[in-house]
Design an enzyme around this catalytic site. Structure first.
Site, short mmCIF file in Angstrom:
data_model
loop_
_atom_site.label_atom_id
_atom_site.label_comp_id
_atom_site.label_asym_id
_atom_site.label_seq_id
_atom_site.Cartn_x
_atom_site.Cartn_y
_atom_site.Cartn_z
N LYS A 97 1.73 -7.69 7.46
CA LYS A 97 1.78 -6.82 6.28
C LYS A 97 0.96 -7.49 5.18
O LYS A 97 0.93 -8.74 5.08
CB LYS A 97 3.24 -6.66 5.81
CG LYS A 97 3.41 -6.03 4.42
CD LYS A 97 2.97 -4.58 4.38
CE LYS A 97 3.06 -4.02 2.95
NZ LYS A 97 2.53 -2.62 2.88
N CYS B 40 -6.15 -3.15 -2.92
CA CYS B 40 -5.29 -3.95 -3.80
C CYS B 40 -5.45 -3.42 -5.23
O CYS B 40 -6.52 -2.95 -5.61
CB CYS B 40 -5.67 -5.42 -3.73
SG CYS B 40 -7.39 -5.75 -4.11
C1 LIG Z 1 -1.13 0.79 -2.17
C2 LIG Z 1 -0.93 -0.67 -2.53
C3 LIG Z 1 0.53 -0.91 -2.88
C4 LIG Z 1 -1.79 -0.98 -3.75
C5 LIG Z 1 -1.42 -1.58 -1.38
C6 LIG Z 1 -0.49 -1.65 -0.16
C7 LIG Z 1 -0.49 -0.40 0.67
C8 LIG Z 1 0.66 0.36 0.83
C9 LIG Z 1 1.95 0.02 0.18
O1 LIG Z 1 2.46 -1.13 0.36
O2 LIG Z 1 2.45 0.93 -0.52
N1 LIG Z 1 0.64 1.50 1.60
C10 LIG Z 1 -0.50 1.93 2.22
O3 LIG Z 1 -0.52 2.98 2.91
N2 LIG Z 1 -1.64 1.18 2.09
C11 LIG Z 1 -1.68 0.04 1.33
O4 LIG Z 1 -2.76 -0.59 1.23
#
Ligand SMILES: CC(C)(C)CCc1c(C(=O)O)[nH]c(=O)[nH]c1=O
Length: 310
Positions: A44, A128
Protein backbone atom coordinates in the site's frame (compact mmCIF):
# COMPACT_ATOMS: atom_id res chain seq x y z
CA UNK A 1 16.56 0.21 -16.84
CA UNK A 2 13.63 -1.91 -17.89
CA UNK A 3 11.46 -3.98 -15.62
CA UNK A 4 13.63 -6.97 -16.51
CA UNK A 5 16.61 -5.12 -15.04
CA UNK A 6 14.54 -4.04 -12.08
CA UNK A 7 13.67 -7.57 -11.17
CA UNK A 8 16.78 -9.20 -12.66
CA UNK A 9 17.80 -10.46 -9.27
CA UNK A 10 14.41 -11.98 -8.81
CA UNK A 11 12.35 -12.24 -12.00
CA UNK A 12 8.58 -11.93 -11.90
CA UNK A 13 7.25 -15.46 -11.51
CA UNK A 14 4.22 -14.27 -13.48
CA UNK A 15 3.37 -10.99 -15.18
CA UNK A 16 0.49 -10.37 -12.73
CA UNK A 17 0.67 -8.85 -9.32
CA UNK A 18 -1.38 -6.71 -6.93
CA UNK A 19 -2.13 -3.03 -7.46
CA UNK A 20 -1.15 -0.81 -4.54
CA UNK A 21 -4.17 -0.33 -2.31
CA UNK A 22 -6.35 -3.43 -1.96
CA UNK A 23 -5.22 -6.20 0.44
CA UNK A 24 -1.61 -4.99 0.82
CA UNK A 25 -1.55 -2.84 3.97
CA UNK A 26 -0.64 -5.40 6.68
CA UNK A 27 2.02 -8.14 6.84
CA UNK A 28 -0.75 -10.77 6.81
CA UNK A 29 -2.20 -9.30 3.61
CA UNK A 30 1.25 -9.03 2.00
CA UNK A 31 2.00 -12.64 3.03
CA UNK A 32 -1.19 -13.77 1.27
CA UNK A 33 -0.03 -12.07 -1.95
CA UNK A 34 3.43 -13.62 -1.48
CA UNK A 35 1.93 -17.10 -1.06
CA UNK A 36 -0.30 -16.70 -4.12
CA UNK A 37 0.42 -16.97 -7.86
CA UNK A 38 1.08 -13.21 -7.93
CA UNK A 39 4.42 -12.56 -9.66
CA UNK A 40 5.44 -9.88 -7.16
CA UNK A 41 4.33 -8.15 -3.96
CA UNK A 42 3.51 -4.40 -3.90
CA UNK A 43 2.75 -2.51 -0.69
CA UNK A 44 0.00 0.00 0.00
CA UNK A 45 1.29 3.54 -0.67
CA UNK A 46 3.35 4.48 2.38
CA UNK A 47 3.55 7.81 4.19
CA UNK A 48 6.19 8.94 6.72
CA UNK A 49 4.05 7.92 9.71
CA UNK A 50 1.24 5.41 10.19
CA UNK A 51 -2.20 6.72 9.16
CA UNK A 52 -5.72 5.61 10.01
CA UNK A 53 -7.07 7.10 6.79
CA UNK A 54 -10.60 8.35 6.21
CA UNK A 55 -13.76 7.39 8.17
CA UNK A 56 -15.74 4.40 6.86
CA UNK A 57 -17.59 3.62 4.70
CA UNK A 58 -14.67 4.52 2.45
CA UNK A 59 -14.77 1.65 -0.08
CA UNK A 60 -17.84 0.38 -1.94
CA UNK A 61 -18.22 -2.39 -4.51
CA UNK A 62 -20.67 -2.16 -7.40
CA UNK A 63 -21.57 -4.73 -10.05
CA UNK A 64 -19.09 -3.10 -12.46
CA UNK A 65 -16.27 -2.17 -10.05
CA UNK A 66 -15.55 0.04 -7.07
CA UNK A 67 -15.33 3.50 -5.59
CA UNK A 68 -12.91 4.43 -2.80
CA UNK A 69 -11.70 7.35 -0.77
CA UNK A 70 -9.44 5.48 1.68
CA UNK A 71 -7.29 8.48 2.57
CA UNK A 72 -3.95 6.63 2.53
CA UNK A 73 -4.42 4.31 5.52
CA UNK A 74 -1.05 2.60 5.97
CA UNK A 75 1.46 1.45 8.59
CA UNK A 76 4.10 4.05 7.72
CA UNK A 77 7.08 3.39 5.41
CA UNK A 78 9.32 1.82 8.13
CA UNK A 79 6.83 -1.05 8.44
CA UNK A 80 7.07 -1.84 4.72
CA UNK A 81 10.86 -1.55 4.85
CA UNK A 82 10.99 -3.95 7.80
CA UNK A 83 8.72 -6.33 5.86
CA UNK A 84 11.27 -6.55 3.00
CA UNK A 85 13.29 -9.38 4.59
CA UNK A 86 10.08 -11.39 5.01
CA UNK A 87 9.02 -10.58 1.44
CA UNK A 88 12.30 -12.09 0.21
CA UNK A 89 11.24 -15.52 1.50
CA UNK A 90 8.54 -15.65 -1.21
CA UNK A 91 11.18 -15.55 -3.99
CA UNK A 92 9.46 -12.82 -5.94
CA UNK A 93 10.15 -9.10 -6.31
CA UNK A 94 8.95 -6.81 -3.51
CA UNK A 95 7.99 -3.25 -4.42
CA UNK A 96 7.19 -0.46 -2.00
CA UNK A 97 4.70 2.21 -3.07
CA UNK A 98 5.39 5.72 -1.75
CA UNK A 99 2.88 8.56 -1.42
CA UNK A 100 4.29 11.14 0.93
CA UNK A 101 2.01 13.96 2.11
CA UNK A 102 4.40 16.50 0.63
CA UNK A 103 7.58 16.57 -1.45
CA UNK A 104 9.81 16.63 1.64
CA UNK A 105 8.13 13.47 2.93
CA UNK A 106 8.57 11.75 -0.43
CA UNK A 107 12.29 12.61 -0.44
CA UNK A 108 12.76 11.51 3.18
CA UNK A 109 11.00 8.18 2.58
CA UNK A 110 12.80 7.44 -0.68
CA UNK A 111 16.19 8.32 0.83
CA UNK A 112 15.48 5.81 3.61
CA UNK A 113 14.32 3.11 1.18
CA UNK A 114 17.00 3.62 -1.45
CA UNK A 115 19.64 0.92 -1.67
CA UNK A 116 17.92 -1.23 0.95
CA UNK A 117 18.31 -4.98 0.47
CA UNK A 118 15.20 -6.92 -0.66
CA UNK A 119 13.43 -3.78 -1.89
CA UNK A 120 13.28 -4.58 -5.62
CA UNK A 121 11.87 -1.22 -6.68
CA UNK A 122 9.95 1.82 -5.51
CA UNK A 123 6.63 2.88 -7.08
CA UNK A 124 6.19 6.63 -6.53
CA UNK A 125 2.48 7.46 -6.48
CA UNK A 126 2.15 10.72 -8.41
CA UNK A 127 -1.45 11.03 -7.25
CA UNK A 128 0.18 12.00 -3.95
CA UNK A 129 -1.40 15.18 -2.60
CA UNK A 130 0.35 18.47 -3.27
CA UNK A 131 -0.65 21.93 -2.07
CA UNK A 132 -4.39 21.85 -1.15
CA UNK A 133 -6.43 23.62 -3.81
CA UNK A 134 -3.82 22.80 -6.50
CA UNK A 135 -4.19 19.84 -8.87
CA UNK A 136 -2.71 16.51 -7.72
CA UNK A 137 0.98 16.23 -8.56
CA UNK A 138 0.36 13.95 -11.56
CA UNK A 139 -1.86 16.65 -13.11
CA UNK A 140 0.69 19.42 -12.49
CA UNK A 141 3.53 18.77 -14.94
CA UNK A 142 5.92 21.35 -13.52
CA UNK A 143 5.42 20.05 -9.97
CA UNK A 144 5.98 16.51 -11.24
CA UNK A 145 9.32 17.62 -12.69
CA UNK A 146 10.27 19.37 -9.44
CA UNK A 147 9.46 16.26 -7.39
CA UNK A 148 11.34 13.91 -9.74
CA UNK A 149 14.41 16.20 -9.68
CA UNK A 150 14.39 16.07 -5.87
CA UNK A 151 13.88 12.28 -5.86
CA UNK A 152 16.55 11.38 -8.39
CA UNK A 153 19.20 13.22 -6.42
CA UNK A 154 18.95 10.52 -3.77
CA UNK A 155 17.65 7.28 -5.22
CA UNK A 156 19.68 4.29 -6.43
CA UNK A 157 16.96 1.62 -6.12
CA UNK A 158 15.04 1.26 -9.41
CA UNK A 159 12.10 3.66 -9.29
CA UNK A 160 8.91 3.92 -11.31
CA UNK A 161 5.90 6.21 -11.16
CA UNK A 162 2.17 5.42 -10.74
CA UNK A 163 0.25 7.81 -12.95
CA UNK A 164 -3.30 9.08 -12.79
CA UNK A 165 -5.31 8.66 -16.02
CA UNK A 166 -4.91 11.32 -18.71
CA UNK A 167 -7.66 12.09 -21.23
CA UNK A 168 -6.35 14.91 -23.42
CA UNK A 169 -3.56 14.09 -25.91
CA UNK A 170 -1.40 17.13 -25.08
CA UNK A 171 -1.35 15.97 -21.45
CA UNK A 172 0.20 12.63 -22.51
CA UNK A 173 2.91 14.55 -24.40
CA UNK A 174 3.54 16.92 -21.49
CA UNK A 175 3.92 14.12 -18.96
CA UNK A 176 6.06 12.03 -21.32
CA UNK A 177 8.34 15.06 -21.80
CA UNK A 178 8.86 15.18 -18.03
CA UNK A 179 9.42 11.44 -17.66
CA UNK A 180 11.96 11.32 -20.53
CA UNK A 181 14.30 13.48 -18.46
CA UNK A 182 14.65 10.90 -15.69
CA UNK A 183 16.02 7.32 -15.51
CA UNK A 184 12.70 5.83 -14.46
CA UNK A 185 12.48 2.03 -14.57
CA UNK A 186 8.73 1.77 -15.18
CA UNK A 187 5.47 3.65 -15.45
CA UNK A 188 2.28 2.18 -13.99
CA UNK A 189 -0.85 3.27 -15.83
CA UNK A 190 -3.40 3.96 -14.33
CA UNK A 191 -4.50 4.94 -10.88
CA UNK A 192 -8.26 5.05 -10.25
CA UNK A 193 -10.25 7.65 -12.22
CA UNK A 194 -10.55 10.44 -9.69
CA UNK A 195 -13.62 11.88 -8.06
CA UNK A 196 -16.41 9.72 -9.39
CA UNK A 197 -19.78 9.44 -7.63
CA UNK A 198 -21.85 6.31 -6.88
CA UNK A 199 -25.42 6.61 -5.64
CA UNK A 200 -27.66 4.30 -3.57
CA UNK A 201 -31.07 5.07 -5.06
CA UNK A 202 -33.02 3.39 -2.24
CA UNK A 203 -31.38 5.68 0.29
CA UNK A 204 -31.06 8.47 -2.26
CA UNK A 205 -27.56 8.97 -0.89
CA UNK A 206 -23.91 8.59 -1.74
CA UNK A 207 -22.26 5.28 -0.72
CA UNK A 208 -18.99 6.44 0.89
CA UNK A 209 -18.56 8.91 3.75
CA UNK A 210 -15.45 10.96 2.87
CA UNK A 211 -15.45 13.85 0.37
CA UNK A 212 -19.28 14.02 0.14
CA UNK A 213 -19.20 10.63 -1.57
CA UNK A 214 -16.60 11.47 -4.23
CA UNK A 215 -13.95 8.80 -4.80
CA UNK A 216 -11.60 7.01 -7.14
CA UNK A 217 -13.31 4.69 -9.63
CA UNK A 218 -11.94 1.23 -10.44
CA UNK A 219 -13.23 -1.76 -12.38
CA UNK A 220 -14.87 -2.45 -15.75
CA UNK A 221 -15.57 1.15 -16.77
CA UNK A 222 -11.95 2.28 -16.45
CA UNK A 223 -10.42 -0.40 -18.74
CA UNK A 224 -10.71 1.64 -21.99
CA UNK A 225 -8.98 4.57 -20.28
CA UNK A 226 -6.33 2.28 -18.77
CA UNK A 227 -5.63 0.66 -22.17
CA UNK A 228 -5.30 4.07 -23.84
CA UNK A 229 -2.85 5.29 -21.19
CA UNK A 230 -0.76 2.09 -21.43
CA UNK A 231 -0.72 2.40 -25.26
CA UNK A 232 0.12 6.11 -25.28
CA UNK A 233 3.03 5.93 -22.85
CA UNK A 234 4.29 2.76 -24.56
CA UNK A 235 4.49 4.68 -27.84
CA UNK A 236 5.82 7.92 -26.31
CA UNK A 237 8.54 6.57 -23.97
CA UNK A 238 11.77 4.70 -24.69
CA UNK A 239 11.33 0.96 -24.96
CA UNK A 240 13.56 0.37 -21.94
CA UNK A 241 10.92 1.94 -19.73
CA UNK A 242 8.51 -0.85 -18.81
CA UNK A 243 4.82 0.02 -18.82
CA UNK A 244 2.78 -1.71 -16.09
CA UNK A 245 -0.90 -1.98 -16.92
CA UNK A 246 -3.50 -1.41 -14.21
CA UNK A 247 -7.22 -0.80 -14.60
CA UNK A 248 -10.19 -3.04 -15.35
CA UNK A 249 -8.29 -6.35 -15.21
CA UNK A 250 -10.43 -9.27 -14.07
CA UNK A 251 -9.71 -11.92 -16.73
CA UNK A 252 -6.96 -13.36 -18.88
CA UNK A 253 -8.42 -11.51 -21.86
CA UNK A 254 -8.11 -8.19 -20.03
CA UNK A 255 -4.41 -8.98 -19.43
CA UNK A 256 -4.02 -9.92 -23.10
CA UNK A 257 -5.42 -6.52 -24.10
CA UNK A 258 -3.06 -4.64 -21.77
CA UNK A 259 -0.05 -6.56 -23.13
CA UNK A 260 -1.16 -5.91 -26.74
CA UNK A 261 -1.08 -2.20 -25.82
CA UNK A 262 2.50 -2.57 -24.57
CA UNK A 263 2.31 -3.62 -20.92
CA UNK A 264 5.23 -5.74 -19.66
CA UNK A 265 3.30 -6.71 -16.52
CA UNK A 266 -0.09 -5.92 -15.02
CA UNK A 267 -1.59 -5.12 -11.63
CA UNK A 268 -4.99 -6.21 -10.32
CA UNK A 269 -6.87 -3.92 -7.92
CA UNK A 270 -10.68 -4.03 -7.72
CA UNK A 271 -10.88 -7.69 -8.79
CA UNK A 272 -8.32 -8.61 -6.12
CA UNK A 273 -10.49 -6.87 -3.54
CA UNK A 274 -13.55 -8.82 -4.75
CA UNK A 275 -12.05 -12.28 -5.33
CA UNK A 276 -9.00 -12.42 -3.07
CA UNK A 277 -5.52 -13.62 -4.01
CA UNK A 278 -6.94 -16.65 -5.85
CA UNK A 279 -7.58 -14.26 -8.74
CA UNK A 280 -3.90 -14.41 -9.75
CA UNK A 281 -3.88 -18.17 -10.46
CA UNK A 282 -7.23 -17.97 -12.27
CA UNK A 283 -6.30 -14.97 -14.43
CA UNK A 284 -2.82 -16.38 -15.21
CA UNK A 285 -4.39 -19.69 -16.30
CA UNK A 286 -6.88 -17.86 -18.52
CA UNK A 287 -4.03 -15.89 -20.12
CA UNK A 288 -2.05 -19.10 -20.78
CA UNK A 289 -5.16 -20.59 -22.41
CA UNK A 290 -5.60 -17.54 -24.66
CA UNK A 291 -1.91 -17.48 -25.61
CA UNK A 292 -1.99 -21.20 -26.42
CA UNK A 293 -5.06 -20.75 -28.59
CA UNK A 294 -3.34 -17.96 -30.51
CA UNK A 295 -0.01 -19.79 -30.78
CA UNK A 296 1.95 -17.32 -28.62
CA UNK A 297 4.69 -18.97 -26.55
CA UNK A 298 5.64 -15.88 -24.60
CA UNK A 299 4.53 -12.32 -23.90
CA UNK A 300 7.11 -10.73 -26.20
CA UNK A 301 5.45 -12.48 -29.16
CA UNK A 302 2.53 -10.04 -28.94
CA UNK A 303 3.58 -7.28 -26.49
CA UNK A 304 2.83 -3.86 -27.96
CA UNK A 305 1.69 -5.39 -31.28
CA UNK A 306 -1.77 -3.84 -31.28
CA UNK A 307 -2.74 -3.17 -34.87
CA UNK A 308 -4.46 -0.05 -36.20
CA UNK A 309 -6.82 -0.24 -39.15
CA UNK A 310 -5.22 0.26 -42.62
C1 LIG B 1 -5.85 9.61 -3.34
C2 LIG B 1 -4.70 9.75 -2.36
C3 LIG B 1 -5.22 9.60 -0.94
C4 LIG B 1 -4.10 11.14 -2.53
C5 LIG B 1 -3.59 8.73 -2.69
C6 LIG B 1 -3.88 7.28 -2.29
C7 LIG B 1 -4.92 6.62 -3.14
C8 LIG B 1 -6.12 6.17 -2.63
C9 LIG B 1 -6.50 6.35 -1.19
O1 LIG B 1 -5.72 5.91 -0.29
O2 LIG B 1 -7.59 6.94 -1.00
N1 LIG B 1 -7.05 5.56 -3.43
C10 LIG B 1 -6.82 5.37 -4.77
O3 LIG B 1 -7.68 4.82 -5.51
N2 LIG B 1 -5.63 5.78 -5.30
C11 LIG B 1 -4.68 6.40 -4.55
O4 LIG B 1 -3.61 6.78 -5.09
Amino acid sequence: TSLATVVAGCPLSSCLYNASGPLCTTAAELDAVGSSEAGAILSKSATLEKRQGNPSPRYFETTWGSINSMGLPNEGYRYYLDYAKRAATFNKPYFISVSGLGFEDNVAIIRALSGQEHVSAIELNLSCPNVPGKPQTGYDFEQSRVLLEMIFEHVTTPLGVKLPPYFDLPHFEMMAAVLRDFPIAFVTCINSIGNGLVIDTDQESVVIKPKSGFGGIGGDFIKPTALANVRKFYTLLDKDVAIIGCGGIKSGMDVFEHILCGASAVQVGTQLMREGVGCFARIAAELREIMGGKGYRDIDSFKGKLKTLE
